[in-house]
Design a protein around this motif. Structure first.
Motif, short mmCIF file in Angstrom:
data_model
loop_
_atom_site.label_atom_id
_atom_site.label_comp_id
_atom_site.label_asym_id
_atom_site.label_seq_id
_atom_site.Cartn_x
_atom_site.Cartn_y
_atom_site.Cartn_z
N LEU A 109 0.85 -1.19 0.00
CA LEU A 109 0.00 0.00 0.00
C LEU A 109 0.89 1.25 0.00
N ALA A 110 0.97 1.90 -1.16
CA ALA A 110 1.91 3.02 -1.31
C ALA A 110 1.22 4.28 -1.82
N GLY A 111 -0.06 4.42 -1.56
CA GLY A 111 -0.80 5.54 -2.12
C GLY A 111 -1.05 6.69 -1.19
N GLY A 112 -0.48 6.63 0.04
CA GLY A 112 -0.81 7.65 1.02
C GLY A 112 -0.11 8.97 0.78
N GLN A 113 -0.80 10.06 1.13
CA GLN A 113 -0.24 11.39 0.97
C GLN A 113 0.83 11.68 2.00
N ARG A 135 1.24 14.57 7.33
CA ARG A 135 1.99 15.02 8.51
C ARG A 135 3.45 15.33 8.18
N LEU A 136 3.89 14.98 6.97
CA LEU A 136 5.22 15.38 6.53
C LEU A 136 5.19 16.75 5.85
N GLY A 137 4.03 17.38 5.89
CA GLY A 137 3.92 18.75 5.44
C GLY A 137 4.35 18.96 4.00
N VAL A 138 5.18 19.98 3.80
CA VAL A 138 5.55 20.40 2.46
C VAL A 138 6.38 19.34 1.72
N LEU A 139 6.96 18.38 2.44
CA LEU A 139 7.77 17.34 1.80
C LEU A 139 6.92 16.44 0.90
N THR A 140 5.63 16.33 1.20
CA THR A 140 4.76 15.48 0.39
C THR A 140 3.73 16.29 -0.39
N ASN A 141 4.05 17.54 -0.65
CA ASN A 141 3.13 18.35 -1.42
C ASN A 141 2.99 17.86 -2.85
N LYS A 142 4.08 17.39 -3.45
CA LYS A 142 4.06 16.98 -4.85
C LYS A 142 4.31 15.49 -5.04
N ILE A 143 4.62 14.77 -3.98
CA ILE A 143 4.92 13.34 -4.12
C ILE A 143 4.27 12.54 -2.99
N ALA A 144 4.05 11.27 -3.25
CA ALA A 144 3.53 10.36 -2.22
C ALA A 144 4.60 10.11 -1.17
N LYS A 145 4.17 9.88 0.04
CA LYS A 145 5.10 9.67 1.15
C LYS A 145 6.13 8.57 0.87
N PRO A 146 5.76 7.43 0.28
CA PRO A 146 6.77 6.40 0.04
C PRO A 146 7.88 6.82 -0.92
N ALA A 147 7.68 7.91 -1.68
CA ALA A 147 8.70 8.37 -2.62
C ALA A 147 9.64 9.40 -2.02
N LEU A 153 0.26 -0.57 -4.82
CA LEU A 153 -0.99 0.19 -4.97
C LEU A 153 -0.69 1.67 -4.78
N THR A 154 -0.84 2.43 -5.85
CA THR A 154 -0.54 3.86 -5.80
C THR A 154 -1.83 4.66 -5.94
N GLN A 155 -1.77 5.92 -5.50
CA GLN A 155 -2.96 6.77 -5.63
C GLN A 155 -2.57 8.24 -5.64
N TYR A 156 -2.06 8.75 -4.53
CA TYR A 156 -1.75 10.18 -4.42
C TYR A 156 -0.43 10.50 -5.13
#
Length: 440
Positions: free
Chosen positions: A24-28, A31-43, A71-74
């Motif tokens: 499961l790799a689709g989460g935004q 809570r990592l704030g600006v670090l995940t503005n343009k990419i999914a957290k796993p990236a 599984l990707t999404q965000y």
């Protein structure tokens, strides 16, 4: 070594589907704030040359699980590009390998459907799992840092004839109310699941890592989808299987595991890599972490450069001072610059005279001359106090910080700023400069 091992056994032997993984790799990762503005957290980058998803992917390969659905999404673009065809993990296979699974349109539903919960994401991919015909399904999160041999967990699962096995970690009792808690009998058979209990009976916290007997899970998913379109393993599937008397056990994990879901935990996990005796060792030959990285020139440390207890990735050029920090590839630290207790991501330039203290600076940023960053009092960020509150200043990707400014603690900057954006060349602790408001 993995490729040699594959060649010796033959492709057919390596791709048997006793167990497949669903990652499961689709989460935004908000809570990592600006670090995940343009990419999914796993990236998100981790440990210099890696990305967070490298750890569960490497665990799969090292455990002999060679069929992985991701599984990707965000914001999936960078994540999909990083995974590619799975070559870096020996998952570029004719039979099995890695498959990117995104939400998709189904017959009679032209609008498509997002993954609404962890279990719903698996439910929407029942056809994919059925096509692989596994006996067992391993469900993983794509955003944790750890090394685990899933084959040992599978042996435990089969030995106890389980419908489901849940990996658990002992946490301090005073922190147990923050987790999903498994209450077990003496043999670790689970008799009750409590989601964030006020008065926990146990300290066995779910790690979000499950092995299911596929026939049991398939039936549970189909039944639950009729009741909960946002079906979740912790909230719905596990409690219902327990209520139905299914055989579910806890599998105790006693090694390093970190959920890097907050700015503080992300920063702390990176800092733990550079201890003299690290809690999490990236350098073990018998359990390597693989990644998809470009061929880089070697790092260069000039006569004026000094590095102390840091991770310096390939392609970095160090002309200044770096202490207790993690640098991704192609970072340049100019002469006279000083970086301490910080994470600097790929392609960022820190110019001469800049002082960076306890900061996270994302990819492709330019920090101009004589900038002082991470100074002052620990005042929580006024716009996002629950995200930026531990003294760490964060700079979003592709940002520009002009010459000579002073930036406090818990500050957030995203975008190409100019001197006019700062009051008397100062951004006080807890303040933000966001060129696009939704970027925060």
């Amino acid at each position: 070594m993995l490729l040699i091992f594959s060649a010796l056994l033959g492709d057919d032997d390596m791709s048997k589907n006793e167990m497949i993984a669903m990652l499961l790799a689709g989460g935004q990762g908000s809570r990592l704030g600006v670090l995940t503005n343009k990419i999914a957290k796993p990236a998100v980058a981790f440990g210099g040359m890696y990305r967070i998803i490298d750890f569960p992917l490497s665990n799969c390969v090292n455990s002999g699980v060679y069929n992985v659905g991701v599984l990707t999404q965000y914001q999936p673009l960078r994540l999909n590009k990083h995974i590619g065809i799975g070559f870096a993990w020996d998952l570029d296979r004719r039979n099995g390998g890695v498959t990117i699974l995104a939400p998709h349109v189904k017959a009679g539903d032209e609008s498509g459907e997002w993954f609404m919960g962890t279990a719903n994401a698996i439910y929407q991919n029942i056809e994919y799992i059925d096509a692989n015909d596994p006996e067992y399904v391993l469900v993983l999160s794509g955003d944790h840092i750890y090394k685990m041999d899933y084959s040992r967990m599978l042996e435990f699962h089969k030995k106890n004839n389980c419908a489901a096995t849940i990996a658990v970690l002992e946490v301090p009792f005073e922190e147990a109310s923050r987790f999903g808690i498994m209450n077990t009998k003496d043999d670790d058979k689970i008799y009750e699941f409590e989601e964030k209990p006020a008065n926990p009976k146990s300290n066995l916290a779910s790690m979000g890592i499950y092995i299911f007997t596929w026939s049991k899970l398939r039936e549970a998913l189909i039944k639950d989808n009729k009741v909960h379109p946002d079906s979740d393993f912790g909230m719905h599937i596990i409690p219902k299987m327990l209520a139905d008397g299914e055989n579910i056990y806890a599998w105790r994990f006693k090694d390093y595991w970190k959920d890097v879901g907050t700015i503080e935990s992300y920063w702390q996990a990176n800092m733990e890599l550079i201890k003299t005796l690290p809690s999490f060792n990236l350098y073990e030959d018998f359990w390597k972490i693989y990644t998809n990285s470009d061929i880089q020139p070697p790092q260069y440390i000039s006569p004026t450069g000094h590095v102390k207890k840091s991770i310096i990735s390939d392609g970095c050029e160090i002309y200044g001072d770096v202490e207790n920090s993690v640098l991704s590839p192609d970072v340049i630290i100019e002469e006279g610059a000083f970086v301490k207790d910080s994470i600097i991501m790929k392609g960022t330039v820190i110019k001469s005279g800049a002082v960076i203290d306890r900061c996270v600076i994302d990819e492709s940023c330019v920090i101009e001359k004589d900038v002082k960053m991470g100074v002052g009092d620990n005042i929580p960020n006024e716009l996002k106090p629950k995200i930026y509150n531990t003294g760490i200043t964060v700079i979003g990707e592709n940002s520009f910080v002009p010459e000579g400014v002073t930036i406090g603690k818990n500050c957030v900057i995203h975008g190409k700023t100019s001197s006019a954006d700062y009051t008397n060349s100062i951004l006080e602790s807890g303040k933000s400069i966001i060129m696009e408001e939704e970027d925060l």
